[in-house]
Design a protein around this motif. Structure first.
Motif, short mmCIF file in Angstrom:
data_model
loop_
_atom_site.label_atom_id
_atom_site.label_comp_id
_atom_site.label_asym_id
_atom_site.label_seq_id
_atom_site.Cartn_x
_atom_site.Cartn_y
_atom_site.Cartn_z
N ALA A 62 19.70 5.93 58.46
CA ALA A 62 20.71 6.98 58.42
C ALA A 62 21.53 6.92 59.71
CB ALA A 62 20.06 8.35 58.26
N GLN A 63 22.59 7.70 59.76
CA GLN A 63 23.41 7.81 60.96
C GLN A 63 23.47 9.26 61.40
OE1 GLN A 63 27.21 6.00 59.82
NE2 GLN A 63 26.75 4.29 61.16
N ARG A 64 23.23 9.50 62.68
CA ARG A 64 23.34 10.83 63.26
C ARG A 64 24.74 11.00 63.84
NH1 ARG A 64 19.63 14.46 64.08
NH2 ARG A 64 18.02 12.91 63.65
N ILE A 65 25.38 12.11 63.51
CA ILE A 65 26.74 12.39 63.95
C ILE A 65 26.71 13.57 64.92
CG2 ILE A 65 29.12 12.78 63.23
CD1 ILE A 65 27.75 10.28 61.99
N ALA A 199 37.13 27.94 78.20
CA ALA A 199 37.95 27.96 79.41
C ALA A 199 38.19 26.53 79.87
CB ALA A 199 37.24 28.77 80.50
N PRO A 200 39.17 26.32 80.74
CA PRO A 200 39.37 24.97 81.28
C PRO A 200 38.08 24.42 81.88
CG PRO A 200 41.22 26.36 81.85
CD PRO A 200 40.20 27.27 81.22
N GLY A 201 37.75 23.19 81.51
CA GLY A 201 36.55 22.54 82.02
C GLY A 201 35.31 22.78 81.18
N GLU A 202 35.38 23.67 80.17
CA GLU A 202 34.21 23.94 79.32
C GLU A 202 34.20 23.01 78.11
OE1 GLU A 202 33.01 28.60 80.01
OE2 GLU A 202 34.38 28.13 78.36
N SER A 203 33.00 22.83 77.57
CA SER A 203 32.85 22.01 76.37
C SER A 203 31.97 22.73 75.36
CB SER A 203 32.24 20.65 76.72
OG SER A 203 30.94 20.81 77.27
N PHE A 204 31.97 22.25 74.13
CA PHE A 204 31.15 22.85 73.07
C PHE A 204 30.68 21.74 72.14
CE2 PHE A 204 30.71 24.70 68.80
CZ PHE A 204 29.75 25.66 69.06
N ASP A 205 29.40 21.77 71.82
CA ASP A 205 28.81 20.80 70.91
C ASP A 205 28.63 21.43 69.54
OD1 ASP A 205 28.60 18.91 72.95
OD2 ASP A 205 26.62 19.63 73.53
N ALA A 206 29.14 20.80 68.51
CA ALA A 206 28.93 21.25 67.14
C ALA A 206 27.49 20.96 66.72
CB ALA A 206 29.90 20.55 66.20
N PRO A 207 26.96 21.67 65.73
CA PRO A 207 25.64 21.29 65.20
C PRO A 207 25.65 19.85 64.71
CG PRO A 207 26.34 23.43 64.35
CD PRO A 207 27.52 22.84 65.06
N GLU A 208 24.53 19.19 64.81
CA GLU A 208 24.44 17.80 64.38
C GLU A 208 24.53 17.69 62.86
OE1 GLU A 208 21.67 15.82 67.89
OE2 GLU A 208 20.75 16.37 65.97
N ALA A 209 24.88 16.50 62.41
CA ALA A 209 24.84 16.16 60.99
C ALA A 209 24.23 14.77 60.87
CB ALA A 209 26.23 16.19 60.38
N VAL A 210 23.60 14.51 59.73
CA VAL A 210 23.05 13.19 59.46
C VAL A 210 23.60 12.72 58.12
CG1 VAL A 210 20.96 11.89 58.93
CG2 VAL A 210 20.98 13.46 60.86
N MET A 211 23.96 11.46 58.06
CA MET A 211 24.57 10.86 56.88
C MET A 211 23.78 9.61 56.51
SD MET A 211 28.53 9.53 56.59
CE MET A 211 28.38 8.41 57.99
N ALA A 212 23.58 9.40 55.21
CA ALA A 212 22.87 8.20 54.75
C ALA A 212 23.47 7.73 53.44
CB ALA A 212 21.38 8.49 54.59
N ARG A 213 23.35 6.42 53.21
CA ARG A 213 23.77 5.83 51.94
C ARG A 213 22.56 5.22 51.26
NH1 ARG A 213 29.47 2.77 53.08
NH2 ARG A 213 29.65 3.06 50.82
N LEU A 217 19.48 8.94 44.28
CA LEU A 217 19.37 10.22 44.95
C LEU A 217 18.05 10.30 45.72
CD1 LEU A 217 20.71 12.98 45.45
CD2 LEU A 217 19.54 13.83 43.39
N CYS A 218 16.97 9.80 45.13
CA CYS A 218 15.68 9.78 45.83
C CYS A 218 15.79 9.00 47.14
CB CYS A 218 14.60 9.16 44.95
SG CYS A 218 13.82 10.29 43.78
N GLN A 219 16.42 7.85 47.09
CA GLN A 219 16.49 7.00 48.28
C GLN A 219 17.33 7.63 49.38
OE1 GLN A 219 18.75 3.13 48.48
NE2 GLN A 219 16.66 2.29 48.59
N VAL A 220 18.50 8.17 49.02
CA VAL A 220 19.36 8.73 50.05
C VAL A 220 18.72 9.97 50.66
CG1 VAL A 220 20.84 10.30 48.71
CG2 VAL A 220 21.81 8.99 50.58
N CYS A 221 18.03 10.78 49.86
CA CYS A 221 17.34 11.95 50.39
C CYS A 221 16.19 11.54 51.30
CB CYS A 221 16.83 12.84 49.26
SG CYS A 221 18.14 13.70 48.36
N ASP A 222 15.45 10.51 50.90
CA ASP A 222 14.35 10.03 51.73
C ASP A 222 14.86 9.57 53.09
OD1 ASP A 222 11.43 9.16 51.84
OD2 ASP A 222 12.44 7.27 52.30
N ARG A 223 16.02 8.92 53.13
CA ARG A 223 16.57 8.45 54.40
C ARG A 223 17.03 9.61 55.27
NH1 ARG A 223 19.68 3.01 52.04
NH2 ARG A 223 17.73 1.80 51.85
#
Length: 616
Positions: A62-65, A199-213, A217-223
């Motif tokens: 899988a790929q973590r985004i 504010a200037p100089g601040e950052s924000f991280d979005a929640p992670e996501a994971v993507m798989a091919r 359906l069983c295989q992609v969910c397992d990954r």
């Protein structure tokens, strides 16, 4: 197919195509960015210095985004939408989602692009949108933060899972051609009243996501599931069996009845005995007494240490139930606004529940004393963390209700980490009225989870199998409530359901006959034989004809394999047809358990594949 970035800043144009109010994708914000590619990431920059970075890393198959925003400008900016993941150019004609309500978690919903009305218009004008998600502090309600898209012509699947413990959304969009765009992340200002100021100089991280091919359906969910990294306690390393007394005492535990349970199950290889709700409070009404956490001395003279010591003396690890993040109407602090989550300046109240402000240092110290100290001093090695209401749209305390909610959920996660840091070998169970917080960021903090509050319904194997698509079966605790009046077939049905996850026993355990106990003992022995397959294997088949959960009809077969060994689990429902699992050719049955000769029968097989033979 292309991974890209999506965000919307306050003050920038919305996209056209009659989409304003339905989506913030394609806004003037993105039109004002330049794009550059680097190894493992895509970076967008505005002339003013705002930077949007989308990073991807390989996570098994899988790929973590990971997506973040940095305000390098000289002025404050306000995010109205930030996608954790955005993918365009997807060819798909079928959409798979997982619906979820109380005691009916994870039901598969499959629709065609045509059924969702996502075909492009004749003039390629006007945006088609399917937007869904959840608002509140129970992120698994109505839907799981999950989506899979299937191209039935090629047999290819794309799966996406969000790591978000607060309000979230996913969008499927179509406009100019037959391909789809998918985005997902925090619920935006339109959907979840979320806005974040930097504010200037601040950052924000979005929640992670994971993507798989994958090719099924069983295989992609397992990954997707195998990309999760749960914090399994070193104590919980061998799929030990749990006994939870809730369906034995129904919220009325006492020193006397817990000892009686201990005496009956001692020596049977059960690892944990969990005292559920009702051990605290003055009135004995467990639902209304949450929050003070004073032991009910009438039920437990001398406190909880004597009963915890007794459980350990019988060879088991004592467990205890808490609902640390909330308080109920009989709690001492219920009517005081201090230290509580507020909405519009008043304590946020849902039914008879209010919510501790988990960002408040006083609350952390209070829960240190009431929860962590009790676990340590009384000798508990297992903690069941429940959560029985949702904050809804959001709360005060931040620049927007949705951001307030996100911060409270993040603080709850930090408290779970705090427990594990102070008691390193503690086994933590994630429960939220059963399965309302079964999303990856919460599952990463615990060893186990309640798969559902489905205690005695015949839908239990349906729900248990559904969970394979979104959480690790090795974390998914399945109830087998055993009643003295149960037939042989009903005992098999209940016990074999637990082979779809972690075995959790409850019920009339001290009233079972010797013949019934023999079935239970055999079931526990079979579970131990296949526990490594449950924990480390892959689900290669999930076949189910049942649609109604209150009166399931048909049958279900789930097959999970690890190396050359496999576990096949069959459940028959009303009006079923005996359809034995089709195992790989030449397989050898190593062991079997159960009886599936009639409706509401069940049977499980442990088999070994012939060397070189393909799996199911």
């Amino acid at each position: 197919m292309e991974l890209y970035g999506e965000m919307k800043l306050r003050g920038d144009d919305y996209a056209g195509g009659y989409s304003c109010g339905m989506t913030m994708c394609g806004s003037g914000t993105m039109a004002g960015f330049s794009r550059e590619e680097a190894t493992g990431k895509t970076v967008y920059r505005s002339e003013k210095g705002v930077v949007l970075a989308v990073r991807k890393s390989q996570e098994g198959e899988a790929q973590r985004i990971q997506t973040s925003v940095f305000n390098g400008s000289r002025e404050e900016i306000s995010l109205e939408m930030l996608a954790s993941i955005a993918v365009r150019g997807i060819r798909a004609d079928r959409i798979h989602r997982l619906q979820s309500f109380w005691s009916a978690e994870g039901k598969l919903r499959t629709e065609t692009v045509e059924e969702l009305h996502l075909e492009p218009s004749w003039a390629k004008h006007g945006l088609r949108i399917e937007k869904f998600g959840n608002v509140g502090s129970m992120p698994v309600r109505k839907y799981f933060p999950f989506l899979a898209l299937e191209d039935s012509q090629t047999g290819e699947f794309l799966g996406i899972q969000l790591y978000c413990a607060s309000s979230w959304q996913m969008e499927i969009l179509c406009r100019e051609d037959e391909t789809l765009t998918v985005t997902g992340g925090l619920a935006d200002e339109d959907f979840g009243h979320w806005m974040k100021t930097l504010a200037p100089g601040e950052s924000f991280d979005a929640p992670e996501a994971v993507m798989a091919r994958g090719s099924s359906l069983c295989q992609v969910c397992d990954r997707l599931v195998k990309a999760q990294h749960p914090a399994i306690s070193p104590t919980d390393d061998h799929m030990g069996i749990v006994f939870n007394e809730y369906c034995t005492t129904w919220g009325n535990p006492s020193l006397e009845n817990i000892k009686r349970i201990c005496d009956r199950i001692a020596g049977k290889g059960i690892q944990y005995l969990v005292i559920d709700s009702g051990w605290y409070g003055k009135t004995g009404v467990w639902w209304n007494s949450v929050g003070d956490w004073d032991v009910n001395e009438e039920r437990f003279p001398g406190g909880l240490k004597p009963v915890a010591d007794y459980i350990r003396s019988m060879g088991m690890i004592p467990g205890i139930w808490f609902e640390p993040e909330t308080l109920a109407s009989e709690c001492e602090y219920y009517d005081g606004p201090e230290h509580l989550v507020q909405k519009h300046g008043s304590p946020l109240t849902v039914g008879c529940r209010r919510f501790w402000d988990m960002e408040d240092e006083w609350v952390t110290e209070y829960l240190d004393e009431k929860v962590i100290r009790r676990l340590k001093e009384d000798g508990f090695g297992y903690l069941k963390v429940d959560y029985n209401e949702t904050m809804g749209m959001g709360c005060d305390g931040a620049e927007s209700p949705g951001e307030g909610l996100r911060r409270k959920a993040a603080a709850s996660g930090r408290f779970l980490k705090r427990i594990a840091e102070k008691i390193p070998d503690i086994v933590i169970e994630n429960c939220a009225s059963g399965g309302h917080r079964l999303e990856p960021s919460m599952m990463a903090l615990v060893s186990q989870a309640s798969f559902s509050d489905a205690h005695e319904t015949t839908a239990i194997p349906l729900i248990a199998a559904n969970m394979h698509r979104v959480i690790r079966p090795g974390q998914s605790q399945i109830w087998a409530v055993l009643r003295a009046g149960d037939s042989r077939e009903r005992l098999y049905y209940s016990l074999i359901s637990t082979f779809l996850g972690r075995m959790c026993l409850s019920g009339d355990i001290y009233d079972l006959s010797p013949e019934q106990w023999e079935i239970v003992d055999q079931g526990m022995a079979f579970y131990r034989m296949v526990s490594d397959i449950i924990r480390d294997g892959s689900t290669v088949l999930h076949y189910c004809t049942a649609d109604c959960y209150n009166r399931p009809q048909g049958e279900q077969v789930v097959i999970r394999e690890l190396g050359d060994r496999g576990l096949a689990v069959l459940h028959r429902f009303e009006h079923s047809v005996l359809s034995l699992p089709r195992l790989p050719e030449g397989s050898r049955i190593l062991a079997e358990y159960g009886n599936a000769d009639q409706d509401f029968g069940a049977k499980a097989w442990l088999y070994e594949r012939r060397k070189g033979e393909k799996s199911c």
